[in-house]
Design a protein around this motif. Sequence first.
Motif, PDB file in Angstrom:
ATOM      1  N   CYS A 486       0.837  -1.203   0.000  1.00 17.21           N
ATOM      2  CA  CYS A 486       0.000   0.000   0.000  1.00 17.21           C
ATOM      3  C   CYS A 486       0.872   1.254   0.000  1.00 17.21           C
ATOM      4  CB  CYS A 486      -0.875   0.017   1.251  1.00 17.21           C
ATOM      5  SG  CYS A 486      -2.033  -1.342   1.379  1.00 17.21           S
ATOM      6  N   VAL A 487       0.233   2.406  -0.212  1.00 18.02           N
ATOM      7  CA  VAL A 487       0.910   3.705  -0.132  1.00 18.02           C
ATOM      8  C   VAL A 487       1.574   3.864   1.231  1.00 18.02           C
ATOM      9  CG1 VAL A 487       0.519   6.202  -0.070  1.00 18.02           C
ATOM     10  CG2 VAL A 487      -0.668   4.801  -1.776  1.00 18.02           C
ATOM     11  N   SER A 488       0.875   3.446   2.282  1.00 19.65           N
ATOM     12  CA  SER A 488       1.362   3.625   3.651  1.00 19.65           C
ATOM     13  C   SER A 488       2.580   2.766   3.970  1.00 19.65           C
ATOM     14  CB  SER A 488       0.245   3.314   4.652  1.00 19.65           C
ATOM     15  OG  SER A 488      -0.424   2.122   4.299  1.00 19.65           O
ATOM     16  N   MET A 512       7.609  12.188   0.436  1.00 16.94           N
ATOM     17  CA  MET A 512       6.996  11.472  -0.694  1.00 16.94           C
ATOM     18  C   MET A 512       5.675  10.825  -0.278  1.00 16.94           C
ATOM     19  SD  MET A 512      10.001   9.604  -2.891  1.00 16.94           S
ATOM     20  CE  MET A 512      10.873   8.839  -1.522  1.00 16.94           C
ATOM     21  N   THR A 513       5.676  10.257   0.924  1.00 15.77           N
ATOM     22  CA  THR A 513       4.464   9.604   1.425  1.00 15.77           C
ATOM     23  C   THR A 513       3.356  10.627   1.653  1.00 15.77           C
ATOM     24  OG1 THR A 513       5.926   8.047   2.588  1.00 15.77           O
ATOM     25  CG2 THR A 513       3.588   7.977   3.147  1.00 15.77           C
ATOM     26  N   VAL A 515       2.792  13.342   0.020  1.00  7.21           N
ATOM     27  CA  VAL A 515       2.203  13.704  -1.271  1.00  7.21           C
ATOM     28  C   VAL A 515       1.187  12.650  -1.692  1.00  7.21           C
ATOM     29  CG1 VAL A 515       2.690  14.026  -3.731  1.00  7.21           C
ATOM     30  CG2 VAL A 515       4.221  15.030  -2.007  1.00  7.21           C
ATOM     31  N   LYS A 516       1.563  11.373  -1.554  1.00 10.15           N
ATOM     32  CA  LYS A 516       0.666  10.288  -1.974  1.00 10.15           C
ATOM     33  C   LYS A 516      -0.574  10.208  -1.083  1.00 10.15           C
ATOM     34  CE  LYS A 516       3.897   7.331  -4.413  1.00 10.15           C
ATOM     35  NZ  LYS A 516       4.197   5.943  -4.789  1.00 10.15           N
ATOM     36  N   GLN A 519      -3.492  12.681  -1.913  1.00 13.40           N
ATOM     37  CA  GLN A 519      -4.254  12.554  -3.156  1.00 13.40           C
ATOM     38  C   GLN A 519      -5.750  12.479  -2.841  1.00 13.40           C
ATOM     39  OE1 GLN A 519      -2.970  12.935  -6.039  1.00 13.40           O
ATOM     40  NE2 GLN A 519      -0.825  12.832  -5.417  1.00 13.40           N
ATOM     41  N   LEU A 522      -7.570   8.956  -2.462  1.00 11.24           N
ATOM     42  CA  LEU A 522      -7.049   7.949  -1.523  1.00 11.24           C
ATOM     43  C   LEU A 522      -8.180   7.187  -0.835  1.00 11.24           C
ATOM     44  CD1 LEU A 522      -4.300   6.990  -0.100  1.00 11.24           C
ATOM     45  CD2 LEU A 522      -5.078   8.417   1.800  1.00 11.24           C
ATOM     46  N   ARG A 547      -1.117  -0.094  -4.795  1.00 12.54           N
ATOM     47  CA  ARG A 547       0.133   0.673  -4.795  1.00 12.54           C
ATOM     48  C   ARG A 547      -0.106   2.180  -4.889  1.00 12.54           C
ATOM     49  NH1 ARG A 547       1.648  -2.953  -8.735  1.00 12.54           N
ATOM     50  NH2 ARG A 547       1.606  -1.298 -10.293  1.00 12.54           N
ATOM     51  N   GLN A 548      -1.151   2.566  -5.623  1.00 15.77           N
ATOM     52  CA  GLN A 548      -1.315   3.974  -5.952  1.00 15.77           C
ATOM     53  C   GLN A 548      -2.364   4.709  -5.121  1.00 15.77           C
ATOM     54  OE1 GLN A 548      -2.042   4.327 -10.165  1.00 15.77           O
ATOM     55  NE2 GLN A 548      -0.074   3.401 -10.729  1.00 15.77           N
ATOM     56  N   ALA A 549      -3.378   3.996  -4.633  1.00 17.69           N
ATOM     57  CA  ALA A 549      -4.538   4.710  -4.083  1.00 17.69           C
ATOM     58  C   ALA A 549      -5.059   4.193  -2.753  1.00 17.69           C
ATOM     59  CB  ALA A 549      -5.669   4.669  -5.115  1.00 17.69           C
TER      60      ALA A 549
END
Length: 684
Positions: A486-488, A512-513, A515-516, A519, A522, A547-549
């Motif tokens: 995951c993003v986290s 970086m985290t 920023v993701k 979104q 999310l 991975r992205q959301a």
Amino acid sequence: MESFPQQIYKGLQNISASMFVGLCKKVGTSQEVAIMRATEDIRYMVERRVTPYDGIITMMSGSHKEGFRLKGSDIDLMYWFNDHRVIMDMSQSEYYNTANTVLILSDSSESPPGFTLLQLLTPSRYREVQSACVRMNARVYISSSTFRQVTCSAVFSNSTVHGPCGSGDIAGVEYDTAVCFVCDFWPQSASSWIDRCHSWPDPEVVDDIVRNGCHLVAIGHPLGPHENEEWRISFSRAEYKLVYSMSHCQFLTYGLLKLFLKEVLNQQSEETNKLLCSYHMKTTVFWAIQQNTLPHWCPQNLLAGFWVCFKLLLKWVYKGICPNFFIPQNNMFLTKVYGSAQNRLFLQLHELYKKGLACLLQSSSIRSYIIHVLYNPRLSICTDESMIRSEVDFDMLIFATFSAVRISARSLYQTTKAIHVIEQFVESPMTHHQVVIIQRITAFILQSTSFLLIQNIHTNTGVDKQMYIADKLSCHMLKLAAKFGCVSDMLYIAMYYYKTLRYREALSVIEMTKVKLAQPYLMYNERVDRERYTEAVGGQSWSTKMRQAVAGDIILDTTICYISELIPEQQSALQNRRPTLNIPVFVMLHFLEFLCYRQIDTTLSQAALDELQVLVHHDQGQYILYIDRDISWEILGICQQITGNLQAALYSYQQSLITQYPLQQIQTATQRRIQDIVLSTQHQ
């Protein structure tokens, strides 16, 4: 023109189809149910292989294991000592190494059907077993009543005895935990069940069930000669395999009966509302399917399936006999449904029976699906499951199940075994949802391995070359986990950099985290902007979406050191048998940012603390769930204490201790931190 009976028949088919759609929304479509089952099955399979022989196995049972997520349904968990085995006769002892296995003999010679005494043949090292031993006829037996008392609160403190379980409530969710014993053999008293399985279930299901044996749970028969010593034979594992082998229409019929029990039958009167339970509903479905009472189960026949089961239940209440599906001689009504209570219950059921299918109108959950068709008799009902749920609904379900995917691999040996099990999965055919579940487990294992590796090197050696190799491996595994997690999961890299004193690298990952996580599409804690999410990742694979959301909580194994500032909390949780700490991702983000900036820029450190304080004080459940507020207040207090703001820290610790639900079991650590502040202020 259609005849009047044909119109009625078509109307009933329409109502059945409407209820099928409604139950899919409430209980789950076949794909949703498959996802929920696969998540728990894979977790259990990996953990069972990873757990050492002298460890404790955990298995989910009951409704959640079967694939239900009905509102208000409880969570059932079974625990057993992996190195304890029940045998049905002495000849079976040859299958075990008695040097490392505690053998227990089942003696059902004097017990009612479905119950047995357990004779301890070899000594047990567990205090719970030792304290429950009693002598009868110069033999040592394990008393079920004593064992039940000493294990009641073994999993969750403050549990109360409920049947063979420890029962309680965590933030509105009821649970039952049963510490039991496992038997690898099918009981002789249930052998007739094997011969009965002609039409259902399939022979391979029967073989699988018999091969996996049964469990023994700590409760005796109220009319047995040794009620306090007897144990009940539990077929929990067999039951969920049977539920798995149902068609989706049969499964929804079972779900309909559960709703009917809760919303109609148990609302009749106080005298009768405790007589019937969900297990009786499950038993009626099992018998109805096996006896082939309804040849064709389909969406248009849902009401017919319900009515078959209801009539069977009515017949059982009239006779006062509810035959256990595996051991029919075990009448499950014997000590409950008899006398005046039985008569009252039968009259109530018969009144509902006389109303016909209109009795379902009394169910608040399903009434609207019937009325909808009655007001629109010419309505055409689409029962295509792909039209019932949206893509976002499926995504929310599968990513929500990740909270259950936790593998307790607490040594490098265990993580190596876990990776071998995962390799076997990867080499075999998998569905899309199995692939993403395996990805999640793999990420979790790699994260645990990374911190274990560096922890072991620090403990056992100071050789620079080995440290360098271990560090390279750990970094590589964490980055790999973040690539398909995951993003986290990026925050585990930041935690590792902080642990190894690389504060600027950690802050770079945190940025970086951030920023993701910012979104607008999310998905976190089952909250998502559906439109933006669909625009961003709609139609993509679950792996890509993850991975992205998608973000999840940060899960820390209580035996592994991730952040030294949290060691007291991990130790407190571990003492209370909590395997993990769950930390909301945004709390961990600000916590790490604060810790890293403390080493570089105190102004920016204070800014991070201010953000954390606003989050913890003012969040309304968007970023911090109610059950996670204890650890969130605790982390805020730790940061305030580090800066020297002791009054603010004291307030935060008190909030963690007093006003929040103690899910994380960190109270011991909180009390010590409060004592430290009180003592330091007294000495000033």
